[in-house]
Design a protein around this motif. Sequence first.
Motif, mmCIF file in Angstrom:
data_model
loop_
_atom_site.group_PDB
_atom_site.id
_atom_site.type_symbol
_atom_site.label_atom_id
_atom_site.label_comp_id
_atom_site.label_asym_id
_atom_site.label_seq_id
_atom_site.Cartn_x
_atom_site.Cartn_y
_atom_site.Cartn_z
ATOM 1 N N HIS A 58 0.849 -1.206 -0.122
ATOM 2 C CA HIS A 58 -0.006 -0.073 -0.181
ATOM 3 C C HIS A 58 0.826 1.335 0.031
ATOM 4 O O HIS A 58 0.515 2.282 -0.523
ATOM 5 N N ASP A 59 1.983 1.053 0.418
ATOM 6 C CA ASP A 59 3.104 2.612 0.417
ATOM 7 C C ASP A 59 3.943 2.474 -0.307
ATOM 8 O O ASP A 59 4.922 3.246 -0.175
ATOM 9 N N ARG A 62 5.708 5.635 -1.453
ATOM 10 C CA ARG A 62 6.451 6.355 -0.633
ATOM 11 C C ARG A 62 7.887 6.225 -1.233
ATOM 12 O O ARG A 62 9.066 6.930 -0.767
ATOM 13 N N HIS A 70 1.517 10.121 -2.712
ATOM 14 C CA HIS A 70 2.052 8.930 -2.376
ATOM 15 C C HIS A 70 1.196 7.664 -2.908
ATOM 16 O O HIS A 70 1.743 6.619 -3.508
ATOM 17 N N HIS A 93 -5.807 4.376 0.565
ATOM 18 C CA HIS A 93 -5.487 4.218 1.996
ATOM 19 C C HIS A 93 -5.302 5.485 2.835
ATOM 20 O O HIS A 93 -5.146 5.523 4.171
ATOM 21 N N ASP A 127 -3.708 0.437 8.590
ATOM 22 C CA ASP A 127 -2.689 1.620 8.447
ATOM 23 C C ASP A 127 -2.835 2.598 9.495
ATOM 24 O O ASP A 127 -1.650 3.085 9.956
HETATM 25 FE FE LIG Z 1 0.641 5.649 3.237
#
Ligand SMILES: [Fe+2]
Length: 177
Positions: A58-59, A62, A70, A93, A127
């Motif tokens: 999900h990240d 980044r 992001h 998210h 998250d």
């Molecule tokens: Fe995030």
Amino acid sequence: MLIGRKKALYTLENAGCSKKVIQHCQTVERISLTIAKRILSRGHKLDIHLVSGGALLHDIGRASTHGVWHGVEGGKILRRLGLRMFAKFAEHHLGAGIPKNEAIKLGLPARDFIPKTLEEKIVTYADKLAMRNRKISYGRALELLRSDLGPKHPAIERFKKLHEEIQNLSGGGPAET
Ligand SMILES: [Fe+2]
């Protein structure tokens, strides 16, 4: 095609995510799986492999920015890598989801960024409960969101609703501890 944990971690590293981001993604996966298993045990249907991959990836955005973009960036990276089934986990998210009117104000593309599937909702919720490498309580997560965004920000109500929905499906328990 789903993705194994090893491949997902390699994908994050290869995209250029820092160790800190990768550890965070692993924490979100752990929390997501706890919630997902609880929901499954109560007879609801969901795809636990999708939850795992979505949480781990999900990240990924980044790798290029830590700003509000992001999520969108993550979606782009995942589509480019042929992992489009996880793109919406990255895009949806932020906060407890961002509706179109708020997305426009933030300078994001003019559309909803709201988690729609149960799998996406679990990852978005988990998250918020992941503070660096550890899990925090819902109460603490709510407090942090309030101090980050201000007590009247509509994201607060969205997070409360998401919490209620998850609690109703999971019967409480791990989401609170
Ligand atoms: Fe995030």
